[in-house]
Scaffold this active site. Structure first.
Site, short mmCIF file in Angstrom:
data_model
loop_
_atom_site.label_atom_id
_atom_site.label_comp_id
_atom_site.label_asym_id
_atom_site.label_seq_id
_atom_site.Cartn_x
_atom_site.Cartn_y
_atom_site.Cartn_z
N ASP A 1 1.58 14.83 11.77
CA ASP A 1 0.34 13.97 11.46
C ASP A 1 -0.74 14.62 12.68
O ASP A 1 -0.39 14.96 13.82
CB ASP A 1 0.75 12.41 11.91
CG ASP A 1 1.69 11.97 10.88
OD1 ASP A 1 1.78 12.55 9.63
OD2 ASP A 1 2.17 10.81 11.13
N ARG A 2 -1.90 14.17 12.09
CA ARG A 2 -2.99 14.62 13.08
C ARG A 2 -2.76 14.41 14.65
O ARG A 2 -3.03 15.11 15.44
CB ARG A 2 -4.27 14.05 12.60
CG ARG A 2 -5.42 14.37 13.30
CD ARG A 2 -6.74 13.95 12.84
NE ARG A 2 -6.79 12.48 13.02
CZ ARG A 2 -7.80 11.51 12.50
NH1 ARG A 2 -8.72 11.99 11.93
NH2 ARG A 2 -7.33 10.01 12.71
#
Length: 337
Positions: free
Chosen positions: A156-157
């Site tokens: 995830d970012r």
């Protein structure tokens, strides 16, 4: 589910020759994916290939279902065989960008990076550039001929830590096969809200949230997902866990830990709102309230090298912001003991 009897010469859905030009895969439609669009089933079954590229291959006749061409919107049914044989064309919708990479390991076949918080892995809605994929294409231009510039799994970012990239189509096929066979070891450090009593295993299907479509959730008709965890350290009101993935679903750790009432610190999407322990110092209260992301770090990675066949493992230090928060929690746990 990929049917090895229907795949390429090596039984892994990979082309025998020439490896640098062709991508082959054969998939027998699982009952859980029956009555869904062809492009959707392919996107779920081959997540390392972008949906737009899959749709282009379908439109150009490079995908057949039980021997016949279909349209992207056509439904497929359990037991049908989807056969894909396509030429890998250079990526045209993602431009190289000079973005610094923390390279942990690199040779001719693979690249291992330590991803910082805030870096999106590949272009998507709202993030057309400035991604890890853009950085990879600048770092190694030949990645333009590998699906998704060699990205075979994601973080995830705002999750930090280790991520492996395939530099050749052979390495890409090898890593995808290892991921599907659950032979890639991925271990994370996760800081949860709440005091976890003991380790365990969560097995619960994950799919799109029925009403909040940008979120994932444990749902009855979701895809199989399993996560193991053990306690590393306990603090007042919080627990540091070591988490290992058996599968790799979107937001899997965040969703699974939330499902057992232990959301991650900083994860506003899945319920990780700050809950400072009683009598916490102003410094700790502020740190918990302002921690800008989910407290999740991919600390260890292990896999079999695609050509050497040797087992390789890497470990990176905790991300600085995560380490600072742990330091505060440790200090106050000692002070209050």
């Amino acid at each position: 589910m990929t049917d090895p009897r229907l795949s390429g010469a090596d039984g892994l859905g990979c082309p025998a020759v020439p490896a640098a030009e062709r991508f082959r895969r054969a998939i027998r439609v699982d009952p859980g994916l029956a009555a869904r669009r062809l492009d959707h089933v392919l996107a779920v079954s081959i997540p390392e290939i972008s949906r737009s590229r899959l749709q282009a291959w379908i439109a150009s006749g490079q995908v057949r279902v039980d021997g016949s061409p279909r349209r992207s919107r056509d439904k497929v049914w359990a037991g049908e065989v989807i056969e894909l044989e396509a030429r890998i064309e250079p990526i045209g919708d993602c431009r190289p960008e000079s973005i610094a990479l923390d390279v942990v390991f690199e040779d001719e076949q693979i690249l291992v990076v330590n991803k910082p918080a805030g870096l999106v892995v590949h272009p998507a809605a709202g993030h057309p550039d400035g991604t890890l994929q853009n950085a990879l294409l600048h770092h190694a231009p030949n990645l333009a001929s590998v699906p998704r510039a060699g990205i075979v799994h994601r973080l995830d970012r705002d999750t930090t830590g280790l991520l492996v990239v395939a530099k050749t189509l052979h390495a890409h096929c090898s890593l995808v096969a290892q991921l599907q066979a659950r032979r890639v070891h991925r271990e994370y450090c996760a800081l949860t809200i709440g005091e976890v009593v003991a380790g365990g295993r969560i097995e619960a299907p994950i799919g799109r949230h029925p009403t909040h479509r940008t979120r994932m959730a444990v749902v009855r008709d979701g895809r199989f997902a399993a996560t193991r965890y053990r306690v590393l350290e306990r603090f007042r009101g919080h627990t540091l866990l070591a988490v290992e993935l058996e599968t790799g679903r979107t937001h899997q750790i965040r969703v699974h830990l939330t499902s057992i009432q232990f959301p991650l610190v900083g994860d506003r999407v899945y319920g990780g709102r700050p809950r400072p322990p009683k009598q916490a110092s102003p410094a700790l209260v502020l740190a918990l309230q302002t921690f800008p992301r989910q407290a999740l770090h991919a600390i260890r990675l292990g896999l079999e090298h695609p050509t050497l066949g040797t087992t390789m493992t890497w470990e990176v230090p905790m991300a600085a912001d995560f380490a600072d928060l742990l330091g505060l929690l440790r200090h106050e746990s000692v002070t209050c003991s």
